[in-house]
Design an enzyme around this catalytic site. Structure first.
Site, mmCIF file in Angstrom:
data_model
loop_
_atom_site.group_PDB
_atom_site.id
_atom_site.type_symbol
_atom_site.label_atom_id
_atom_site.label_comp_id
_atom_site.label_asym_id
_atom_site.label_seq_id
_atom_site.Cartn_x
_atom_site.Cartn_y
_atom_site.Cartn_z
ATOM 1 N N ARG A 187 -43.334 22.424 13.196
ATOM 2 C CA ARG A 187 -43.326 23.681 12.524
ATOM 3 C C ARG A 187 -43.043 24.375 13.660
ATOM 4 N NH1 ARG A 187 -47.031 22.385 8.520
ATOM 5 N NH2 ARG A 187 -45.835 21.933 6.430
ATOM 6 N N LYS B 117 -30.629 31.397 20.562
ATOM 7 C CA LYS B 117 -29.640 30.675 19.400
ATOM 8 C C LYS B 117 -29.779 29.144 19.741
ATOM 9 C CE LYS B 117 -26.145 34.142 18.119
ATOM 10 N NZ LYS B 117 -24.545 33.978 18.076
ATOM 11 N N GLU C 70 -17.102 32.619 30.580
ATOM 12 C CA GLU C 70 -18.145 33.180 29.885
ATOM 13 C C GLU C 70 -18.697 34.524 30.972
ATOM 14 O OE1 GLU C 70 -18.905 33.175 26.727
ATOM 15 O OE2 GLU C 70 -18.734 31.011 26.267
ATOM 16 N N LYS D 125 -26.704 39.671 29.266
ATOM 17 C CA LYS D 125 -27.168 38.990 27.970
ATOM 18 C C LYS D 125 -28.510 39.517 27.578
ATOM 19 C CE LYS D 125 -26.714 35.588 24.965
ATOM 20 N NZ LYS D 125 -26.509 34.111 24.869
ATOM 21 N N GLU E 136 -28.289 39.463 15.580
ATOM 22 C CA GLU E 136 -26.919 39.668 15.410
ATOM 23 C C GLU E 136 -26.399 40.426 14.274
ATOM 24 O OE1 GLU E 136 -24.288 36.442 16.783
ATOM 25 O OE2 GLU E 136 -22.793 37.017 15.551
ATOM 26 N N ARG F 142 -24.916 42.559 19.008
ATOM 27 C CA ARG F 142 -24.684 40.955 19.641
ATOM 28 C C ARG F 142 -23.421 40.277 19.260
ATOM 29 N NH1 ARG F 142 -29.775 36.412 20.115
ATOM 30 N NH2 ARG F 142 -28.360 34.857 21.368
ATOM 31 N N ASN G 63 -19.198 37.612 20.915
ATOM 32 C CA ASN G 63 -18.140 36.768 20.399
ATOM 33 C C ASN G 63 -16.936 37.220 21.047
ATOM 34 O OD1 ASN G 63 -20.180 35.462 18.938
ATOM 35 N ND2 ASN G 63 -20.001 36.930 17.214
ATOM 36 N N HIS H 62 -13.941 34.629 20.978
ATOM 37 C CA HIS H 62 -14.363 33.384 20.365
ATOM 38 C C HIS H 62 -13.580 33.131 19.114
ATOM 39 C CE1 HIS H 62 -17.367 33.160 23.541
ATOM 40 N NE2 HIS H 62 -17.675 32.161 23.116
ATOM 41 N N HIS I 103 -12.667 29.425 18.684
ATOM 42 C CA HIS I 103 -13.104 28.408 17.921
ATOM 43 C C HIS I 103 -11.837 28.070 17.147
ATOM 44 C CE1 HIS I 103 -17.315 30.594 17.877
ATOM 45 N NE2 HIS I 103 -16.916 29.580 18.858
ATOM 46 N N HIS J 41 -15.238 23.944 25.824
ATOM 47 C CA HIS J 41 -15.424 25.589 25.076
ATOM 48 C C HIS J 41 -14.805 26.555 26.156
ATOM 49 C CE1 HIS J 41 -17.014 28.603 22.805
ATOM 50 N NE2 HIS J 41 -18.042 28.531 23.779
HETATM 51 N N1 GLY Z 1 -23.596 32.901 22.734
HETATM 52 C C1 GLY Z 1 -23.484 34.192 22.015
HETATM 53 C C2 GLY Z 1 -24.826 34.434 21.778
HETATM 54 O O1 GLY Z 1 -25.751 34.049 22.209
HETATM 55 O O2 GLY Z 1 -25.090 35.322 20.776
#
Ligand code: GLY
Length: 361
Positions: free
Chosen positions: A121, A143, A185, A227, A237, A241, A245, A248, A252, A265
């Site tokens: 957990r 994430k 990035e 970041k 997000e 946040r 993207n 992206h 994607h 990527h």
């Molecule tokens: N890589 C995008 C984020 O961390 O939100």
């Protein structure tokens, strides 16, 4: 050495950036997750010499280290891999207070982070990214998750590490294509939040591509600051946040239709940044000089400017399947000027097709 602190309502952690930081890993882990044992989960591609440096540092700090070798590559970012790791942790008798250390690129960090979020957990975990892409993006912000056959990152969590330890020396052995992916990035972060970061990349591109550790440490630091700011203002997000993207929605769709592995990527993100800038220009949001600057940056990073894309129909369908579709509307993050982006969900299919044409070989 630089330290960027991430302060969230429920936790605070530091991102340590320093050439040689891996030799201090043990003391950093002990300061935030003291215990008798820990798990060191590493991509075997980075195990030598960096894995051994990390292990020795943990042993010096008094940990009994259970090492788990991960299967490398995106195709192993799966629930099956997660189950195999749970088995190894059970066999090593790791407990709820035993920290897990993820040593590798984004696939390693995302998978180990998901294991850490769910094993017993939730146990403490430390990110030790070894690719530029993971250093500037994936290792910061919590994430974590794995892929399903139905799509990328469909199972996951927001689960913050207790520390991030970044040693830019490891980039000395990173393949050139992977370095370019991290630069893509980084360009993204410059466009969405830090014009001086774009200047830095332009000014020091040859040192960066030549793996100068100080130039790389400065690059990583500026990226992590961008970041961290976004994550601290919007961890889950629900707003800002989503700016991360940028590029992206295109990237994607490129990856999904051309097959994962055809382009890396970050290479797809480089193309996505150009397409987003073309779309912004076409709809009057930004001027031509920004589009030209982005193209030049992507080229200077050694990234492709075009790709043999499939037909529009195929790309359009892939975009509709992206998990960033909200209420059936495609949402694009578009550059307005250096350091500023805007969300748009009112763009015509003709405009999107023109953006695809701009990067089609
Ligand atoms: N890589 C995008 C984020 O961390 O939100």
């Amino acid at each position: 050495m630089s330290v960027v602190r991430i302060e969230l309502p429920h936790c605070t952690y530091d991102v340590l950036i320093e050439p040689g930081a891996l030799t201090r890993l043990g003391e950093v882990v002990r300061a935030c997750a003291p215990h008798k044992r820990c798990g060191l989960l590493a991509d075997p591609a980075v195990a030598q010499p960096w894995g051994e440096l990390a292990r020795q540092s943990l042993v010096r700090a008094g940990y009994g280290v259970a090492q788990v070798a991960l299967e490398p590559g995106e195709k192993h970012k799966t629930l099956a891999a997660v189950e195999r790791i749970y088995g190894a942790l059970a066999e090593a008798r790791l407990e709820r207070r035993s920290p897990l250390i993820a040593l590798g690129g984004g696939v390693t960090g995302d998978t180990v982070g998901f294991v850490a979020a769910t094993w017993l957990r939730g146990v403490p975990f430390v990110q030790c990214p070894t690719t530029l892409l993971a250093m500037v993006d994936a290792s910061v912000g919590g994430k974590v998750g794995v892929n399903l056959p139905a799509g990328k990152n469909l199972v996951g969590a927001f689960y913050q590490p207790v520390a991030v330890v970044i040693d830019p020396r490891v980039l000395g052995t990173l393949p050139a294509r992977e370095l370019g992916c991290g630069l893509a990035e980084s360009i993204k972060h410059g466009v969405l939040g830090d014009p001086a970061l774009l200047d830095l990349i332009e000014r020091r591109m040859s040192e960066l591509r030549g793996r100068d550790p100080q130039a790389l440490a400065e690059l990583v630091h500026r990226n992590v600051v961008v970041k961290a700011g976004v994550v601290m203002r919007d961890e889950r997000e629900s707003g800002e946040r989503a700016h991360l993207n940028l590029g992206h929605t295109f990237a994607h769709a490129i990856e999904a239709t051309m097959g994962y592995g055809e382009l890396l990527h970050g290479e797809a993100v480089g193309l996505g940044l150009i397409a987003a800038a073309e779309l912004a220009h076409r709809t009057g949001l930004c001027g031509a000089p920004l589009v030209a600057r982005l193209r030049a940056l992507v080229a200077a990073a050694g990234l492709p400017l075009t790709a043999a894309l499939p037909d529009d129909e195929v790309l359009w369908a892939a975009m509709q399947r992206d998990k960033k579709v909200a209420d059936d509307r495609l949402r694009f993050v578009l550059p307005e000027r250096e350091g500023r982006v805007r969300m748009r969900d009112d763009l015509s299919r003709a405009d999107v097709s023109a953006a695809w044409r701009a990067i089609r070989a």
